[in-house]
Design an enzyme around this catalytic site. Structure first.
Site, PDB file in Angstrom:
ATOM      1  N   HIS A 298      13.070  16.764  50.193  1.00  0.00           N
ATOM      2  CA  HIS A 298      13.363  17.295  51.531  1.00  0.00           C
ATOM      3  C   HIS A 298      14.078  16.254  52.397  1.00  0.00           C
ATOM      4  O   HIS A 298      15.232  16.442  52.741  1.00  0.00           O
ATOM      5  CB  HIS A 298      12.106  17.826  52.243  1.00  0.00           C
ATOM      6  CG  HIS A 298      11.399  18.898  51.507  1.00  0.00           C
ATOM      7  ND1 HIS A 298      12.012  20.081  51.151  1.00  0.00           N
ATOM      8  CD2 HIS A 298      10.123  18.979  51.024  1.00  0.00           C
ATOM      9  CE1 HIS A 298      11.162  20.848  50.488  1.00  0.00           C
ATOM     10  NE2 HIS A 298      10.003  20.200  50.387  1.00  0.00           N
TER      11      HIS A 298
ATOM     12  N   ASP B 240      11.984  24.705  44.905  1.00  0.00           N
ATOM     13  CA  ASP B 240      10.730  24.498  45.628  1.00  0.00           C
ATOM     14  C   ASP B 240       9.807  25.705  45.539  1.00  0.00           C
ATOM     15  O   ASP B 240       9.175  25.925  44.527  1.00  0.00           O
ATOM     16  CB  ASP B 240      11.035  24.132  47.081  1.00  0.00           C
ATOM     17  CG  ASP B 240       9.829  23.567  47.825  1.00  0.00           C
ATOM     18  OD1 ASP B 240       8.739  23.502  47.233  1.00  0.00           O
ATOM     19  OD2 ASP B 240       9.973  23.180  48.991  1.00  0.00           O
TER      20      ASP B 240
END
Length: 421
Positions: free
Chosen positions: A254, A305
């Site tokens: 991220h 993810d």
């Protein structure tokens, strides 16, 4: 020996036409051009790219797709729904769910996945289920076993978080040491986050397996940064640097809310960053400084993810589009840079993969150039217009695993998902 003939192929030196590839024992043994297709060689139409790498996956999150949008909320309210799913899984049900999730990746062009695994349930049964699921789906896996010791900075684990924890760093280390790789599996480590691993344990996890990939969730939410600054007087990136966790084998996942100093630390240490644009959009996380990271020397990779979308081509396009939205400028990344992120297998411990060249695994993704989305596009710009619907053939280790959205061994992936969900 097997052979494939590509109308066009994305080679290290650029797009080439009429490419003949020979494969021996699952690896590329020769690359040449040939105007005539030899007998016994399989022809792949369209543009053939190296296999895609999904560098960040939580397989069990696939069960949440389309079930969390009705009430709005934030990342933190979404997390409560995720905990509900985690609390219900068994090794048997996780095998079925992960197999279907990995099969969905396979038909979309993913040939290797980095599974950020923290659903331990007190042992390695869940990990073994993931290994089996990937093998049956026909893709490689890197099991990134995550240390998870606290429910927040200075807080104990609560409720379903008990399924994530080993209790101490030493117990995590002992359990992970029992995991074994094989020809389809590599084992790495992960720091779940600075929220879930106390400061005094970070260095233990970071140094535990120095020859393996190390991943960590980093600065996904502003609240994480605020908590870290309040507790330690430094950002999560600075805390990881203090612990020796920023290294060339590390990938920060991220990296959305960074300071300029954070970017410098990541770049100077050789740390990679895995961006998950569709998840970061779905969870309202924000848009990270991808161009600044690349300019600092950070190697970028991509992950699905929570699997709100499983489409690597949309993921790579969202990387560029996020930059355009953030800066008001087009062409922040070249197509070559985008494909490098799309095929960054080194981030998950398979540095030999991700290229169509001699010695690399024979992993190929043939993308149609004649669909309603792709017809008329220049080959070099195809990754900016194609989607997973345009993936015609997927080859892993010289073996075809999917054709036109159907898995060769498992059949209709929607049926697999329907049965388990």
């Amino acid at each position: 020996m097997k052979g494939f003939w590509f109308e066009r192929a994305w080679l290290p030196d650029g797009v080439a036409s009429r490419v003949l590839v020979r494969v021996t024992d699952g690896r590329i043994s020769s690359v040449s051009t040939a105007d005539t297709i030899p007998l016994g060689v399989e022809r792949l139409h369209g543009l053939v790219l190296p296999g895609f790498a999904n560098a960040h996956s939580h397989a069990f999150h696939r069960a949440l797709r389309g079930r969390t949008h009705g009430d709005g909320g934030t990342f933190w309210t979404w997390r409560e729904r995720m905990y509900e799913v985690a609390g219900r899984l068994t090794p048997s049900s996780y095998l079925r769910l992960a197999r279907a999730a990995y099969a969905e990746m396979a038909v979309a062009g993913v040939t290797a996945v980095g599974e950020f695994h923290y659903l331990h349930a007190g042992g390695n049964e869940m990990a073994e289920a993931l290994k089996q699921a990937a093998r049956e789906a026909g893709i490689r896996i890197t099991l990134l076993d995550a240390c998870y010791l606290s429910g927040g900075i200075g807080e104990p684990v609560r409720g379903v978080q008990e399924r994530f924890t080993d209790g101490t760093g030493d117990r995590w280390l002992d359990r992970v040491a029992e995991l074994r790789g094989d020809d389809n599996t590599r084992v790495g480590a992960a720091i779940h986050s600075v929220r879930a691993v106390p400061r005094e344990t970070l260095s233990l996890v970071a140094g535990a397996f120095p020859d393996r990939p190390l991943h960590v969730h980093l600065s996904e939410q502003p609240a994480e940064n605020e908590a870290c600054l309040s507790a330690y007087g430094m950002t999560p990136t600075e805390l990881l640097a203090e612990a020796g966790a920023l290294t060339p084998r590390t990938t920060a996942v991220h990296a959305t809310h960074l300071t300029g100093r954070d970017v410098e630390l990541l770049g100077s240490s050789g740390t990679g960053v895995c961006l998950c644009p569709t998840t970061e959009a779905d969870l309202a996380d924000g848009i990270g400084p991808a161009r600044e990271l690349a300019d600092a020397g950070v190697a970028l990779s991509l992950g699905s993810d929570q699997h709100a979308v499983v489409d690597p081509l949309l993921e790579v396009r969202a990387l560029e589009h996020g930059e355009r939205l953030r800066t008001g400028r087009r062409g922040r990344f070249t197509p070559v840079e985008l494909v490098a992120a799309l095929t960054n297998h080194a981030a998950i411990g398979w540095p030999e993969a991700g290229r169509i060249e001699v010695g690399a695994p024979a992993d190929f993704v043939a993308v149609r150039t004649d669909s309603v989305r792709t017809v008329g596009a220049q080959a070099e710009q195809l990754p900016l217009v194609a989607t997973a619907s345009d993936v015609a053939v997927v080859v892993v280790g010289g073996r075809v695993v999917a054709r036109d959205g159907v898995h060769e061994a498992l059949g209709d992936v929607a049926r697999l998902l329907r049965e388990v969900l």
